[in-house]
Motif scaffolding. Structure first.
Motif, short mmCIF file in Angstrom:
data_model
loop_
_atom_site.label_atom_id
_atom_site.label_comp_id
_atom_site.label_asym_id
_atom_site.label_seq_id
_atom_site.Cartn_x
_atom_site.Cartn_y
_atom_site.Cartn_z
N PRO A 1 0.83 -1.20 0.00
CA PRO A 1 0.00 0.00 0.00
C PRO A 1 0.87 1.26 0.00
O PRO A 1 1.93 1.30 0.63
N ALA A 2 0.39 2.28 -0.71
CA ALA A 2 1.22 3.46 -0.95
C ALA A 2 0.74 4.71 -0.23
O ALA A 2 1.41 5.74 -0.29
N LEU A 3 -0.38 4.62 0.47
CA LEU A 3 -1.00 5.83 1.03
C LEU A 3 -1.14 5.75 2.55
O LEU A 3 -1.59 4.73 3.08
N LYS A 4 -0.74 6.83 3.23
CA LYS A 4 -1.03 7.01 4.64
C LYS A 4 -1.66 8.39 4.81
O LYS A 4 -1.22 9.35 4.18
N VAL A 5 -2.68 8.47 5.66
CA VAL A 5 -3.36 9.75 5.92
C VAL A 5 -3.19 10.09 7.40
O VAL A 5 -3.41 9.25 8.28
N TYR A 6 -2.77 11.34 7.65
CA TYR A 6 -2.52 11.82 9.02
C TYR A 6 -3.50 12.94 9.35
O TYR A 6 -3.77 13.81 8.52
N ALA A 7 -4.00 12.92 10.58
CA ALA A 7 -4.88 13.99 11.07
C ALA A 7 -4.31 14.54 12.37
O ALA A 7 -3.90 13.78 13.26
N LYS A 8 -4.28 15.87 12.50
CA LYS A 8 -3.72 16.52 13.68
C LYS A 8 -4.77 16.68 14.78
O LYS A 8 -5.94 16.95 14.52
N GLY B 1 -5.00 10.78 24.10
CA GLY B 1 -4.71 10.46 22.70
C GLY B 1 -3.33 10.93 22.26
O GLY B 1 -2.50 11.36 23.04
N LYS B 2 -3.11 10.85 20.95
CA LYS B 2 -1.84 11.25 20.35
C LYS B 2 -2.01 12.54 19.56
O LYS B 2 -3.12 12.90 19.16
N ASP B 3 -0.90 13.19 19.29
CA ASP B 3 -0.95 14.43 18.52
C ASP B 3 -1.35 14.18 17.07
O ASP B 3 -1.95 15.03 16.43
N LEU B 4 -1.00 12.99 16.55
CA LEU B 4 -1.34 12.64 15.17
C LEU B 4 -2.05 11.30 15.13
O LEU B 4 -1.63 10.35 15.79
N LEU B 5 -3.12 11.21 14.35
CA LEU B 5 -3.75 9.93 14.04
C LEU B 5 -3.26 9.50 12.66
O LEU B 5 -3.14 10.33 11.75
N VAL B 6 -3.01 8.21 12.49
CA VAL B 6 -2.51 7.71 11.22
C VAL B 6 -3.44 6.62 10.71
O VAL B 6 -3.78 5.68 11.45
N PHE B 7 -3.85 6.73 9.44
CA PHE B 7 -4.64 5.70 8.77
C PHE B 7 -3.79 5.15 7.63
O PHE B 7 -3.40 5.89 6.72
N SER B 8 -3.48 3.86 7.69
CA SER B 8 -2.53 3.32 6.72
C SER B 8 -3.01 2.05 6.01
O SER B 8 -2.30 1.52 5.18
N ASP B 9 -4.21 1.57 6.35
CA ASP B 9 -4.69 0.33 5.73
C ASP B 9 -6.13 0.50 5.28
O ASP B 9 -7.06 0.47 6.10
N ALA B 10 -6.33 0.69 3.98
CA ALA B 10 -7.68 0.91 3.45
C ALA B 10 -8.56 -0.32 3.58
O ALA B 10 -9.77 -0.20 3.74
N ASP B 11 -7.97 -1.51 3.53
CA ASP B 11 -8.76 -2.74 3.71
C ASP B 11 -9.36 -2.79 5.11
O ASP B 11 -10.53 -3.12 5.29
N GLY C 1 -17.94 -1.16 5.96
CA GLY C 1 -18.83 -2.02 5.18
C GLY C 1 -18.75 -1.70 3.70
O GLY C 1 -19.75 -1.73 2.99
N THR C 2 -17.53 -1.36 3.24
CA THR C 2 -17.35 -1.04 1.83
C THR C 2 -16.08 -1.74 1.34
O THR C 2 -15.67 -2.75 1.89
N ILE C 3 -15.46 -1.20 0.31
CA ILE C 3 -14.27 -1.80 -0.28
C ILE C 3 -13.15 -0.77 -0.30
O ILE C 3 -13.39 0.45 -0.23
N SER C 4 -11.92 -1.25 -0.42
CA SER C 4 -10.77 -0.35 -0.36
C SER C 4 -10.80 0.68 -1.48
O SER C 4 -10.34 1.82 -1.31
N TYR C 5 -11.36 0.33 -2.65
CA TYR C 5 -11.45 1.27 -3.77
C TYR C 5 -12.13 2.57 -3.32
O TYR C 5 -11.64 3.67 -3.59
N GLU C 6 -13.29 2.43 -2.66
CA GLU C 6 -14.04 3.61 -2.25
C GLU C 6 -13.29 4.42 -1.20
O GLU C 6 -13.26 5.64 -1.24
N VAL C 7 -12.67 3.72 -0.26
CA VAL C 7 -11.90 4.40 0.79
C VAL C 7 -10.78 5.22 0.17
O VAL C 7 -10.62 6.41 0.47
#
Length: 324
Positions: A223-230, A287-297, A304-310
């Motif tokens: 996987p090539a994408l990670k999303v961070y939120a402050k 909590g933490k200063d940054l949240l990280v989302f790294s797995d679309a699956d 309740g969807t698929i990685s494509y939509e995410v």
């Protein structure tokens, strides 16, 4: 920075592309970069892998135009047939190959290079086999560059073989009058099936970005994408609500993050307490200063969807950073 941050590893996409190319073993490889490369940035992705692939696929003409403006010179196939003469003329001006699947699209596409799409069971678009010869009669055959179809359930061996049989018949008809037409049937699922499904080459989308279609494993693809939120604030709970919901218990500290459903994350899946707001969500504790989302699956299973939509959603208003 108030926006979420999307970090896109172009090196991972390139490695995925090289792995796909090795599976195809000399057959043509068209990279699918529609929907802004599934949220990864079509222009950046295409430039980074153009030397590996034989061409690109996009959904609509505007996407193809953007690639040409960005300097992409390899062939580009547009999946949606032209709907009016303006579409056809723009495609011709920018040297985009159009899809032809009806008499109307064939007539609009005179003078455009094209690929014929055949309906082998997806029933979304494409010419039925019984109508294929009639469609060919409408075309200047010197402009036909390819023939293709799409697998509706690549995870099913029986369904895939049934579709392949229909496509083989279509391919024979087209190549009898256009022997140099590029025949492509497989996308990511078909590539993983391999063998007879690969034809003259294949189109590849989701595997390029590190994920696999339903029923297949993504082993060996990164996987090539990670999303961070402050985190924007730590709030001492004073009673009342959590966002737009009445609180059902007493809390201590609450962490507030700059991330909401306007950023492409689902309101119905609790990431913290209750549901997301449009632009923020609240989580119990420091909590933490940054949240990280790294797995679309993983996130897709929760939604309740698929990685494509995410993938197509979560970079909606992100700031993007590319790793090269």
């Amino acid at each position: 920075m108030q926006r979420t941050l999307s970090v896109i590893d172009l090196r991972a996409i390139r490695q995925n592309a090289l792995k796909i190319k090795s599976i195809l073993n000399g057959k043509k490889f068209f990279a699918v970069v529609k929907a802004d490369a599934y949220g990864h940035g079509a222009e950046e992705v295409s430039r980074y892998i153009e030397d590996i692939v034989d061409g690109f696929c996009v959904a609509i003409i505007d996407e193809g135009v953007s690639l040409r403006v960005a300097g992409i010179s390899k062939p580009i196939l547009v999946f949606a047939p032209p709907l009016d003469m303006s579409d056809a003329l723009r495609a011709r001006y920018y040297s985009l190959d159009v899809t032809v699947s009806t008499i109307e699209s064939a007539r609009l596409s005179k003078g455009n290079f094209c690929h014929i799409k055949v309906n082998t069971g997806m029933n979304r678009s494409g010419c039925n086999l019984s109508f294929l010869k009639t469609l060919l009669a409408e075309l200047d055959l010197s402009y036909v560059r390819g023939v293709y179809s799409h697998m509706y359930a690549p995870e099913s061996s029986a369904d895939s073989k049934k579709q392949l049989s229909l496509f083989n018949s279509a391919e024979e008809i087209v190549k009898s009058v256009c022997p140099h037409a590029f025949s492509h049937f497989a996308a990511s699922g078909g590539i993983l099936r391999g063998g007879d499904f690969l034809k003259d080459g294949a189109r590849c989308g989701i595997l390029l970005y590190g994920y696999a279609p339903t029923g297949f494993e993504r082993t060996g693809f990164k996987p090539a994408l990670k999303v961070y939120a402050k985190r924007t604030q730590v709030t001492n709970f004073i009673g009342g609500g959590i966002g737009y919901n009445r609180a059902t218990k007493n809390y201590g500290n609450l962490s507030v993050y700059r991330l909401g459903y306007a950023d492409g994350f689902s309101r119905i899946v609790p990431l913290g307490e209750k549901t997301l707001c449009m632009d923020a969500f609240v989580r119990d504790g420091g909590g933490k200063d940054l949240l990280v989302f790294s797995d679309a699956d993983e996130y897709a299973r929760r939604v309740g969807t698929i990685s494509y939509e995410v993938l197509c959603s979560v970079t909606r208003r992100s700031q993007r950073e590319y790793l090269r």
